[in-house]
Design a protein around this motif. Structure first.
Motif, mmCIF file in Angstrom:
data_model
loop_
_atom_site.group_PDB
_atom_site.id
_atom_site.type_symbol
_atom_site.label_atom_id
_atom_site.label_comp_id
_atom_site.label_asym_id
_atom_site.label_seq_id
_atom_site.Cartn_x
_atom_site.Cartn_y
_atom_site.Cartn_z
ATOM 1 N N ARG A 217 0.875 -1.171 0.000
ATOM 2 C CA ARG A 217 0.000 0.000 0.000
ATOM 3 C C ARG A 217 0.910 1.218 0.000
ATOM 4 N NH1 ARG A 217 -3.778 -1.117 5.015
ATOM 5 N NH2 ARG A 217 -4.708 0.851 4.363
ATOM 6 N N ILE A 218 0.556 2.228 -0.792
ATOM 7 C CA ILE A 218 1.465 3.349 -1.039
ATOM 8 C C ILE A 218 0.760 4.680 -0.802
ATOM 9 C CG2 ILE A 218 2.946 4.464 -2.763
ATOM 10 C CD1 ILE A 218 2.812 1.745 -4.306
ATOM 11 N N PHE A 219 1.508 5.615 -0.234
ATOM 12 C CA PHE A 219 1.058 7.001 -0.103
ATOM 13 C C PHE A 219 2.231 7.909 -0.440
ATOM 14 C CE2 PHE A 219 0.868 10.962 2.278
ATOM 15 C CZ PHE A 219 -0.360 11.454 1.880
ATOM 16 N N VAL A 220 1.961 8.952 -1.207
ATOM 17 C CA VAL A 220 2.963 9.965 -1.549
ATOM 18 C C VAL A 220 2.373 11.326 -1.201
ATOM 19 C CG1 VAL A 220 4.305 11.007 -3.412
ATOM 20 C CG2 VAL A 220 3.918 8.547 -3.408
ATOM 21 N N SER A 221 3.145 12.145 -0.484
ATOM 22 C CA SER A 221 2.638 13.433 0.003
ATOM 23 C C SER A 221 2.410 14.456 -1.101
ATOM 24 C CB SER A 221 3.589 14.013 1.043
ATOM 25 O OG SER A 221 4.847 14.323 0.443
ATOM 26 N N ASN A 222 3.276 14.477 -2.110
ATOM 27 C CA ASN A 222 3.133 15.409 -3.222
ATOM 28 C C ASN A 222 3.569 14.687 -4.492
ATOM 29 O OD1 ASN A 222 3.463 17.393 -5.239
ATOM 30 N ND2 ASN A 222 3.801 18.972 -3.690
ATOM 31 N N ALA A 223 2.598 14.195 -5.217
ATOM 32 C CA ALA A 223 2.883 13.352 -6.378
ATOM 33 C C ALA A 223 3.662 14.089 -7.462
ATOM 34 C CB ALA A 223 1.584 12.788 -6.947
ATOM 35 N N ALA A 224 3.348 15.352 -7.694
ATOM 36 C CA ALA A 224 4.037 16.103 -8.749
ATOM 37 C C ALA A 224 5.521 16.247 -8.428
ATOM 38 C CB ALA A 224 3.399 17.471 -8.943
ATOM 39 N N SER A 225 5.848 16.554 -7.192
ATOM 40 C CA SER A 225 7.258 16.653 -6.793
ATOM 41 C C SER A 225 7.930 15.291 -6.828
ATOM 42 C CB SER A 225 7.379 17.225 -5.377
ATOM 43 O OG SER A 225 6.973 18.569 -5.353
ATOM 44 N N ALA A 226 7.247 14.283 -6.334
ATOM 45 C CA ALA A 226 7.812 12.934 -6.299
ATOM 46 C C ALA A 226 8.068 12.399 -7.700
ATOM 47 C CB ALA A 226 6.891 11.995 -5.532
ATOM 48 N N ALA A 227 7.183 12.696 -8.629
ATOM 49 C CA ALA A 227 7.310 12.183 -9.997
ATOM 50 C C ALA A 227 8.567 12.689 -10.689
ATOM 51 C CB ALA A 227 6.078 12.542 -10.814
ATOM 52 N N ARG A 228 9.147 13.775 -10.186
ATOM 53 C CA ARG A 228 10.359 14.334 -10.783
ATOM 54 C C ARG A 228 11.632 13.722 -10.197
ATOM 55 N NH1 ARG A 228 7.031 19.019 -10.361
ATOM 56 N NH2 ARG A 228 8.071 19.658 -8.438
ATOM 57 N N SER A 229 11.499 12.780 -9.288
ATOM 58 C CA SER A 229 12.679 12.125 -8.712
ATOM 59 C C SER A 229 12.618 10.631 -9.013
ATOM 60 C CB SER A 229 12.735 12.364 -7.205
ATOM 61 O OG SER A 229 11.751 11.606 -6.548
ATOM 62 N N SER A 230 13.768 10.004 -9.021
ATOM 63 C CA SER A 230 13.812 8.594 -9.412
ATOM 64 C C SER A 230 13.011 7.701 -8.471
ATOM 65 C CB SER A 230 15.256 8.109 -9.509
ATOM 66 O OG SER A 230 15.909 8.271 -8.275
ATOM 67 N N TYR A 231 13.179 7.844 -7.176
ATOM 68 C CA TYR A 231 12.464 6.982 -6.240
ATOM 69 C C TYR A 231 10.997 7.369 -6.140
ATOM 70 C CZ TYR A 231 17.186 5.663 -5.199
ATOM 71 O OH TYR A 231 18.479 5.246 -5.317
ATOM 72 N N GLY A 232 10.718 8.639 -6.229
ATOM 73 C CA GLY A 232 9.329 9.084 -6.199
ATOM 74 C C GLY A 232 8.565 8.654 -7.431
ATOM 75 N N SER A 233 9.236 8.667 -8.580
ATOM 76 C CA SER A 233 8.540 8.282 -9.810
ATOM 77 C C SER A 233 8.161 6.810 -9.805
ATOM 78 C CB SER A 233 9.363 8.626 -11.052
ATOM 79 O OG SER A 233 10.530 7.853 -11.109
ATOM 80 N N MET A 234 8.954 5.964 -9.149
ATOM 81 C CA MET A 234 8.565 4.545 -9.100
ATOM 82 C C MET A 234 7.282 4.380 -8.275
ATOM 83 S SD MET A 234 11.226 2.459 -6.735
ATOM 84 C CE MET A 234 11.355 2.842 -5.005
ATOM 85 N N LEU A 235 7.092 5.221 -7.266
ATOM 86 C CA LEU A 235 5.864 5.170 -6.468
ATOM 87 C C LEU A 235 4.695 5.782 -7.217
ATOM 88 C CD1 LEU A 235 7.291 6.199 -2.965
ATOM 89 C CD2 LEU A 235 6.958 3.897 -3.884
ATOM 90 N N THR A 236 4.892 6.967 -7.799
ATOM 91 C CA THR A 236 3.785 7.613 -8.504
ATOM 92 C C THR A 236 3.385 6.838 -9.753
ATOM 93 O OG1 THR A 236 5.293 9.116 -9.661
ATOM 94 C CG2 THR A 236 4.286 9.934 -7.624
ATOM 95 N N ASP A 237 4.350 6.261 -10.462
ATOM 96 C CA ASP A 237 4.019 5.450 -11.637
ATOM 97 C C ASP A 237 3.120 4.285 -11.249
ATOM 98 O OD1 ASP A 237 5.483 7.119 -13.263
ATOM 99 O OD2 ASP A 237 7.112 5.698 -13.621
ATOM 100 N N GLU A 238 3.412 3.651 -10.130
ATOM 101 C CA GLU A 238 2.577 2.543 -9.648
ATOM 102 C C GLU A 238 1.174 3.044 -9.315
ATOM 103 O OE1 GLU A 238 1.375 -1.239 -8.433
ATOM 104 O OE2 GLU A 238 3.210 -0.703 -9.475
ATOM 105 N N LEU A 239 1.090 4.159 -8.608
ATOM 106 C CA LEU A 239 -0.206 4.701 -8.209
ATOM 107 C C LEU A 239 -1.038 5.173 -9.404
ATOM 108 C CD1 LEU A 239 0.916 6.638 -5.025
ATOM 109 C CD2 LEU A 239 -0.584 4.629 -5.091
ATOM 110 N N LEU A 240 -0.360 5.649 -10.438
ATOM 111 C CA LEU A 240 -1.056 6.132 -11.628
ATOM 112 C C LEU A 240 -1.277 5.036 -12.669
ATOM 113 C CD1 LEU A 240 0.751 9.565 -11.995
ATOM 114 C CD2 LEU A 240 -1.610 9.166 -11.238
ATOM 115 N N GLY A 241 -0.806 3.832 -12.365
ATOM 116 C CA GLY A 241 -1.022 2.713 -13.274
ATOM 117 C C GLY A 241 -0.114 2.697 -14.479
#
Length: 183
Positions: A67-91
């Motif tokens: 189960r995943i939660f990201v505090s700020n998806a737009a900021s996270a999507a611009r980083s390597s580790y954040g993008s792996m989480l946001t990509d999963e959440l966005l399908g």
């Protein structure tokens, strides 16, 4: 700068360990790392925080899907580790980026190096176009805001975290002392 830690729930509370992100290339890698830290297949919570940018929480319970939660998806999507989480959440399918890795190409056959280079250029162009055309990650939180509710962190508390996210979460979970030992 990133900080990452694992908190594994035990009968006596929590055990903390710092998490080496160098070997984490996908959510599967992160999930495997969390499961390896689990005590008797109990809950493990992985925290990733990028200083002043965003934080992510991945909860792993035994063999259940993370189960995943990201505090700020737009900021996270611009980083390597954040993008792996946001990509999963966005399908978004992480396998699209790894098609070449799945092929058994070692570059030893005549002319194969040129074919591999051409394929890589084409694949990079396709991925760039796909990312450019993909819906951008939303500004703000994304994911399961209730992933820590049964552990004492409500959705409201998770959404209100500002500043030292890991410290605030560890305090609420009663794991401040063990987390400070790995910081």
């Amino acid at each position: 700068m990133y900080f990452a830690a694992l908190l594994a729930r035990t009968e006596d509370g929590w055990e903390a360990s710092d998490m080496e992100l160098d070997d984490v290339e996908s959510l599967t890698d992160l999930t495997d790392l969390a499961r390896a830290a689990a005590v008797d297949e109990d809950t493990v919570v992985a925290f990733i925080e990028e200083e002043d940018g965003w934080f992510g929480v991945v909860r792993v319970d035994g063999e259940d899907d993370p189960r995943i939660f990201v505090s700020n998806a737009a900021s996270a999507a611009r980083s390597s580790y954040g993008s792996m989480l946001t990509d999963e959440l966005l399908g978004r399918d992480e396998d699209d980026d790894n098609e070449l890795d799945e092929l058994d190409l070692d570059g030893t056959e005549d002319g194969e190096e040129e074919a591999v280079a051409a394929y890589e250029e084409e694949d990079d162009a396709d991925n760039s176009e796909a990312r450019a055309g993909a819906d951008p990650a939303p500004v703000g939180p994304l994911g399961d805001g209730d992933l820590l509710a049964d552990l004492g962190v409500s959705r409201r508390q998770l959404l209100a975290i500002d500043g030292d996210a890991l410290g605030e979460l560890a305090e609420t979970l009663g794991a401040t002392d063990v987390l400070e030992a790995v910081r």
